[in-house]
Design an enzyme around this catalytic site. Structure first.
Site, short mmCIF file in Angstrom:
data_model
loop_
_atom_site.label_atom_id
_atom_site.label_comp_id
_atom_site.label_asym_id
_atom_site.label_seq_id
_atom_site.Cartn_x
_atom_site.Cartn_y
_atom_site.Cartn_z
N ASP A 46 0.84 -1.20 0.00
CA ASP A 46 0.00 0.00 0.00
C ASP A 46 0.87 1.26 0.00
OD1 ASP A 46 -2.58 1.55 0.54
OD2 ASP A 46 -1.42 2.02 2.33
N GLU A 118 -2.17 -5.39 -3.57
CA GLU A 118 -1.20 -4.61 -2.79
C GLU A 118 -0.10 -5.50 -2.25
OE1 GLU A 118 -3.61 -0.76 -1.09
OE2 GLU A 118 -3.76 -2.63 0.06
#
Length: 241
Positions: A46, A118
């Site tokens: 992320d 992610e």
């Protein structure tokens, strides 16, 4: 592992990182290996995703303010966007899931796919470098990046439609993906938007999000909510007749 590496266009030197990236916490729980799942890689990925896209937008739009750049970035890091990236490479078919998660449709769940994408970014970053992660992200976000480059100031049709409809009733519009065609790397989705039992319009796009935006744009053009809006006006209420 060879199949997923071909799909994503990256060859891992450490295959354990790839295995970790596609291991859902539900499987880790069932196998009693609580430290081997993709949650930590998701956390890392992320941050890398945010950095890469922030730098890209910063370079592409030198005239934009911080607020404008933040709005553009949010279009690229939303759950819907991440789900679209993961779906495009067929990531769901490679996930390692627990039996319960598998049975409940976890392989196609948007949140699961978004998290896995992610995690994959985090794995590429650790296995290669920031440069490798940068190339990976820009390659797999190319459709959405192209949309932003072509229309960075475009009014959000979904937001505009919701604002209009909720001024009539509190009900939000519902979007449904009615079909998807083509290979994983070049899928075409068709979306339909409904509200209060009315089919407002449909649209197609290379991602679920793009298809929903086109459906909203069609709905704004059709204005099929107008009859119900007229009914809701005070002068038309049955109580005042």
């Amino acid at each position: 592992m060879d199949s997923i590496e071909q799909k994503i266009g990256y060859k891992f030197r450490n295959s354990l990182l790839l295995a970790e990236a596609v291991t859902h916490p539900s499987l880790a729980y069932e196998t009693q290996r609580p430290h081997f799942d993709n949650q930590r890689l998701e956390f890392l990925g992320d941050a890398v995703l945010q950095l890469v896209l922030t730098e890209y937008l910063y370079q592409q739009f030198p005239q934009f303010t911080e607020g404008h750049l933040t709005k553009l970035r949010s279009r690229l890091v939303s759950r819907d966007a991440l789900d679209a990236f993961a779906t495009r490479i067929g990531l769901g078919e490679f996930l390692l899931l627990g039996k319960g998660e598998e049975a409940s449709g976890g392989r196609k769940r948007a949140s699961t796919l978004a998290d896995a994408f992610e995690s994959l970014i985090g794995a590429v970053y650790l296995d290669g470098s920031l440069e490798a992660a940068n190339a990976f992200i820009l390659r797999h976000c190319r459709v959405e990046l192209k949309e932003i480059l072509e229309a960075p100031d475009e009014v959000n049709p979904k937001g505009q439609l919701q604002e209009i409809l909720q001024a009539i009733t509190p009900t939000s519009p519902d979007y449904h993906i009615v079909s998807e065609e083509g290979p994983d790397h070049c899928k075409v989705f068709q979306s339909r938007v409904e509200w209060e039992g009315v089919d407002l319009g449909s649209g197609v796009g290379n991602s679920k999000k793009a298809a929903e935006i086109e459906a909203a744009r069609t709905a704004l053009h059709n204005e099929k909510w107008l009859p119900l809006a007229n009914v809701q006006e005070p002068g038309n209420s049955q109580e005042q007749l």
